[in-house]
Scaffold this motif. Structure first.
Motif, PDB file in Angstrom:
ATOM      1  N   LEU A 309       0.816  -1.215   0.000  1.00  0.00           N
ATOM      2  CA  LEU A 309       0.000   0.000   0.000  1.00  0.00           C
ATOM      3  C   LEU A 309       0.851   1.268   0.000  1.00  0.00           C
ATOM      4  N   GLY A 373      -0.381   5.470   3.037  1.00  0.00           N
ATOM      5  CA  GLY A 373      -0.296   4.026   2.885  1.00  0.00           C
ATOM      6  C   GLY A 373      -0.514   3.294   4.197  1.00  0.00           C
ATOM      7  N   ARG A 376      -4.235   3.464   5.101  1.00  0.00           N
ATOM      8  CA  ARG A 376      -5.062   2.551   4.311  1.00  0.00           C
ATOM      9  C   ARG A 376      -4.929   1.107   4.785  1.00  0.00           C
ATOM     10  N   ASP A 384     -12.082   2.550   2.710  1.00  0.00           N
ATOM     11  CA  ASP A 384     -10.871   2.812   1.944  1.00  0.00           C
ATOM     12  C   ASP A 384     -11.167   3.726   0.753  1.00  0.00           C
ATOM     13  N   THR A 387      -6.333   4.560  -4.541  1.00  0.00           N
ATOM     14  CA  THR A 387      -4.926   4.960  -4.441  1.00  0.00           C
ATOM     15  C   THR A 387      -4.713   6.360  -4.982  1.00  0.00           C
TER      16      THR A 387
END
Length: 401
Positions: A309, A373, A376, A384, A387
């Motif tokens: 992540l 990151g 998440r 969530d 990205t």
């Protein structure tokens, strides 16, 4: 005095009395390269192409950096590879803990039997000692904690009943299941490159480590500031234990990641690095976690998830080339009980990466990507965000700040 600090790394074309021992250790570790044995060559103290090939093959097998250099990490891995389970008694020595492949195999068997839930780090520490005594008690043996012939024979008798339950990774999965979505109150340890024991690549200039340390330390401090603002408990590894003030925030420093994570099982360790390659065309970012290089075993599921992540966020927010997430068995990844990731932030040998890493705004993006990151990693799927779309306000909301 530690000889690692005084004796040079062994490398191809060197002539050194230690090469004779290196040849013997490579053979005991299973190397099958021709003309490796000291008695098969005219000058066994010469680091020739056969020794170089054996070292590189060993490094590849162990998930180490394949550079043919026998530095502290390769030397340590070779020492550990000298022992198979049963070659010597194993016991707890808190002053100088026993290390080796035999300890790793013991931990592996104990974990599959349900006695050991720690990392398979090849170090006979207190958790391994307690697991051994529990095993001995369950088998009706004297609970001495010493793994001698009787204990090994008992393990061999029941070995056929051991199944691969991957018990060693259950602890990480349970931690993720129990985790809240907040980073608030969570211990995050940031480790600049020099404090991970990173070595300078053979082709790098003399100031490489200093430049890499300055960049990664700045990124670590920036990430620490952001984590502090949302209520996390960040720490930056620094040889000077005194707090370092920046923008009104006193950055907490610790002497080592091990010190910071002792008694903090929910911690996460993030190590930061810059890379170098003899080709200036090499560029991009990569991440690493603790596992088998062929991905057959993930020893740190939290580490693997964090590495994936964080790298995705780094790439999305900087436009850097994605060089992927990889499993390795480097000491820095398995040396603490806390999940640990290794981040390569770019190549100082590449003009584009070097220019970007020199830019404070770029380093701020790197710090934000690390925080996003990590955030998440603990979010449920419904919470969530795609990205590269999370904002600092979103992180503040998840942490009630």
């Amino acid at each position: 005095m530690n000889t690692e600090d005084t004796e040079p790394m062994l490398r191809r074309t060197m002539t050194n009395r230690r090469v004779v021992s290196l040849r013997e250790r490579l053979l005991r570790a299973g190397a099958t390269v021709a003309y490796l044995a000291p008695q098969d060559v005219n000058n066994p103290s010469y680091f020739d192409d056969h020794v170089d090939a054996a070292v590189r093959a060993f490094q590849q097998q162990r998930g180490l950096i394949v550079d043919g250099l026998v530095g502290p990490e390769t030397d340590r891995a070779l020492n550990e590879a000298q022992y198979a389970l049963g070659d010597r008694p194993l016991y707890l020595d808190e002053g100088r803990p026993l290390r080796g492949d035999d300890v790793t195999m013991l931990q592996h068997n104990l974990s599959r039997l349900g006695f050991y839930y720690g990392h398979l780090n090849g170090v006979f520490g207190s958790s391994t000692h307690h697991a051994v005594t529990e095993l001995q008690e369950s088998l009706g043996l004297s609970p001495s904690g010493v793994v001698g012939r009787e204990t090994i024979a008992s393990l061999a008798r029941i070995n056929r009943n051991i199944t691969s339950s991957k018990a060693f990774s259950l602890r990480d999965y349970h931690r993720l299941e129990r985790a809240t979505s907040a980073l608030r109150g969570r211990s995050i340890v940031l480790v600049p490159s020099r404090d991970t024991g990173q070595q300078s690549p053979a082709s790098a200039p003399g100031d490489f480590l200093d430049r890499a340390d300055a960049i990664t330390r700045d990124v670590a401090v920036r990430a620490s500031e952001l984590l502090h603002e949302i209520g996390a408990e960040p720490a930056v590894v620094h040889p000077d234990p005194a707090p370092h003030a920046r923008r009104g925030h006193a950055v907490r420093t610790v002497a080592s990641a091990t010190e910071a994570t002792t008694g903090q099982p929910e911690s996460v360790v993030v190590t930061l690095h810059c890379d170098w390659n003899s080709s200036p065309a090499a560029a991009g970012m990569s991440s690493y976690y603790w596992g088998e290089q062929d991905r057959s075993e993930i020893y740190s599921p939290i580490g693997e998830r964090a590495a994936v992540l964080v790298l995705k966020e780094l790439v999305a927010r900087t436009g850097a080339l994605d060089l992927g997430t990889h499993a390795r068995q480097w000491d820095v990844l398995r040396g603490t009980d806390a999940p640990t990731i290794w981040l390569d932030l770019g190549y100082l040998s590449n003009p584009g990466d070097r220019t970007a890493l020199a830019d404070p705004e770029h380093r701020n993006h790197l710090a934000e990507a690390i925080v996003f990151g990590l955030q998440r990693m603990y979010l449920l799927a419904d919470d969530d965000l795609p990205t590269g779309t999370m904002r600092l306000d979103d992180v503040a909301g998840f942490n009630g700040t």
